[in-house]
Design a protein around this motif. Structure first.
Motif, short mmCIF file in Angstrom:
data_model
loop_
_atom_site.label_atom_id
_atom_site.label_comp_id
_atom_site.label_asym_id
_atom_site.label_seq_id
_atom_site.Cartn_x
_atom_site.Cartn_y
_atom_site.Cartn_z
N ARG A 1 0.63 -1.35 0.09
CA ARG A 1 0.04 0.24 0.08
C ARG A 1 0.74 1.25 -0.03
O ARG A 1 0.58 2.20 -0.78
N ARG A 2 1.99 1.32 0.82
CA ARG A 2 2.97 2.37 0.65
C ARG A 2 3.54 2.55 -0.67
O ARG A 2 3.36 3.59 -1.29
N ALA A 3 3.78 1.26 -1.55
CA ALA A 3 4.38 1.55 -2.87
C ALA A 3 3.27 1.95 -3.94
O ALA A 3 3.55 2.85 -4.72
N GLU A 4 1.87 1.66 -3.69
CA GLU A 4 0.89 2.03 -4.51
C GLU A 4 0.49 3.35 -4.26
O GLU A 4 0.16 4.13 -5.08
N ASP B 1 -5.34 -10.26 -4.34
CA ASP B 1 -6.00 -9.01 -3.92
C ASP B 1 -5.15 -7.86 -4.59
O ASP B 1 -5.60 -6.91 -4.82
N LEU B 2 -3.69 -8.04 -4.44
CA LEU B 2 -2.70 -7.36 -4.85
C LEU B 2 -2.72 -6.84 -6.63
O LEU B 2 -2.88 -5.75 -7.05
N LYS B 3 -3.31 -8.12 -7.12
CA LYS B 3 -3.38 -7.93 -8.48
C LYS B 3 -4.90 -7.33 -8.91
O LYS B 3 -4.89 -6.34 -9.64
N ALA B 4 -5.73 -7.46 -8.02
CA ALA B 4 -6.92 -7.02 -8.22
C ALA B 4 -7.10 -5.23 -8.06
O ALA B 4 -7.38 -4.38 -8.91
N ARG B 5 -6.14 -4.98 -7.00
CA ARG B 5 -5.93 -3.46 -6.59
C ARG B 5 -5.27 -2.72 -8.01
O ARG B 5 -5.36 -1.69 -8.24
N SER B 6 -4.22 -3.67 -8.39
CA SER B 6 -3.31 -3.24 -9.59
C SER B 6 -4.11 -2.89 -10.72
O SER B 6 -3.91 -1.74 -11.35
N ASP B 7 -4.96 -3.76 -11.13
CA ASP B 7 -6.01 -3.69 -12.11
C ASP B 7 -6.75 -2.21 -12.09
O ASP B 7 -7.11 -1.66 -13.28
N GLU B 8 -7.18 -1.90 -10.58
CA GLU B 8 -7.83 -0.61 -10.62
C GLU B 8 -6.92 0.53 -10.74
O GLU B 8 -7.50 1.67 -10.51
N ASN B 9 -5.53 0.47 -10.62
CA ASN B 9 -4.72 1.51 -10.18
C ASN B 9 -3.74 1.47 -11.43
O ASN B 9 -2.52 1.23 -11.28
N ALA B 10 -3.92 1.53 -12.78
CA ALA B 10 -2.99 1.62 -13.71
C ALA B 10 -2.29 0.20 -13.98
O ALA B 10 -1.67 0.37 -14.89
N GLY B 11 -2.68 -0.86 -13.62
CA GLY B 11 -1.85 -1.83 -13.82
C GLY B 11 -0.29 -2.00 -13.78
O GLY B 11 0.34 -2.47 -14.32
N ARG B 12 -0.02 -1.36 -12.44
CA ARG B 12 1.45 -1.16 -12.24
C ARG B 12 2.21 -2.42 -11.76
O ARG B 12 3.46 -2.46 -11.72
N LEU B 13 1.57 -3.38 -11.31
CA LEU B 13 2.25 -4.31 -10.65
C LEU B 13 2.61 -5.47 -11.50
O LEU B 13 1.93 -5.95 -12.45
N ARG B 14 3.91 -5.92 -11.37
CA ARG B 14 4.28 -7.08 -11.88
C ARG B 14 5.06 -8.09 -10.87
O ARG B 14 5.49 -7.50 -9.88
N GLY C 1 -1.58 -18.75 -10.02
CA GLY C 1 -0.44 -18.63 -11.15
C GLY C 1 -0.74 -18.06 -12.41
O GLY C 1 -0.19 -17.35 -13.00
N ALA C 2 -2.09 -18.38 -12.84
CA ALA C 2 -2.37 -17.99 -14.36
C ALA C 2 -3.12 -16.79 -14.13
O ALA C 2 -2.97 -16.04 -15.24
N ALA C 3 -3.44 -16.35 -13.20
CA ALA C 3 -4.17 -14.98 -12.84
C ALA C 3 -3.15 -13.87 -12.52
O ALA C 3 -3.33 -12.58 -12.76
N LEU C 4 -1.97 -14.16 -12.03
CA LEU C 4 -0.97 -13.21 -11.49
C LEU C 4 -0.25 -12.73 -12.66
O LEU C 4 0.17 -13.33 -13.56
N PRO C 5 -0.01 -11.39 -12.55
CA PRO C 5 1.09 -10.69 -13.57
C PRO C 5 2.36 -10.87 -13.43
O PRO C 5 3.16 -10.19 -13.39
N PHE C 6 2.75 -12.14 -13.77
CA PHE C 6 4.11 -12.54 -13.80
C PHE C 6 4.85 -12.17 -15.13
O PHE C 6 4.54 -12.17 -16.05
N VAL C 7 6.16 -11.61 -14.88
CA VAL C 7 6.80 -11.39 -16.11
C VAL C 7 7.96 -12.44 -16.05
O VAL C 7 8.33 -13.03 -14.91
N ASP C 8 8.16 -12.89 -17.43
CA ASP C 8 9.14 -14.19 -17.68
C ASP C 8 10.55 -13.74 -18.02
O ASP C 8 10.60 -12.82 -18.65
#
Length: 117
Positions: free
Chosen positions: A48-51, A78-91, A110-117
Motif C-alpha cells: 500500500r505504501r508503494a501503491e 488482492d494485490l493484482k485486483a488493486r493493481s488492475d484498478e490502479n493503472a496495472g502497475r504491478l508485476r 499462477g495463471a491469474a497473477l501478472p508474472f514477468v518471465d
C-alpha cells in the motif's frame, strides 16, 4: 514483533522479511521466507505504501519466497485486483521454490497473477 531495518521489514524470529527499494524503473519489493496469515499484513502495508507513491511500475519479487499458505495466495490475488484498478502497475517475478510454484499452480492463482518471465 516487527523490526524495521533500512528498506527491510522482518517479523521477529520468523523466517520472513520484506525488502523494498526505489529504482529508476520503479519500486521493487522482495519477499523472503515464509508468507502465512501471521505476516500477510506486513506485506500488504508495504505494498500500500508503494501503491500510494508515484512509481510507474511496482515489481513484487517472489524469487526468495519459500512457503505460502491460503492467506498469502489471497493477498497476491488482492494485490493484482488493486493493481488492475490502479493503472496495472504491478508485476511479479516467479518464486523459485517448488512448493510455492505448486501452490500457485494448484490454486489457479499462477495463471491469474501478472508474472514477468
Amino acid at each position: 514483533m516487527l523490526k524495521r531495518n533500512e528498506g527491510e521489514l522482518q517479523h521477529g524470529d520468523r523466517p520472513f522479511a520484506v525488502r523494498s527499494e526505489r529504482t529508476e524503473a520503479g519500486e521493487r519489493i522482495q519477499v523472503l521466507g515464509e508468507m502465512d496469515m501471521s505476516v500477510t499484513g506486513e506485506l500488504d502495508r508495504e505494498m500500500r505504501r508503494a501503491e500510494a507513491g508515484d512509481a510507474s511500475r511496482i515489481v513484487l519479487d517472489l524469487g526468495r519466497l519459500d512457503f505460502v499458505d491460503a492467506a498469502g495466495v489471497r493477498l497476491l490475488l488482492d494485490l493484482k485486483a488493486r493493481s488492475d484498478e490502479n493503472a496495472g502497475r504491478l508485476r511479479m517475478t516467479r518464486a523459485s521454490s517448488p512448493h510455492v510454484c505448486r501452490v500457485l499452480e494448484v490454486t489457479g492463482a499462477g495463471a491469474a497473477l501478472p508474472f514477468v518471465d
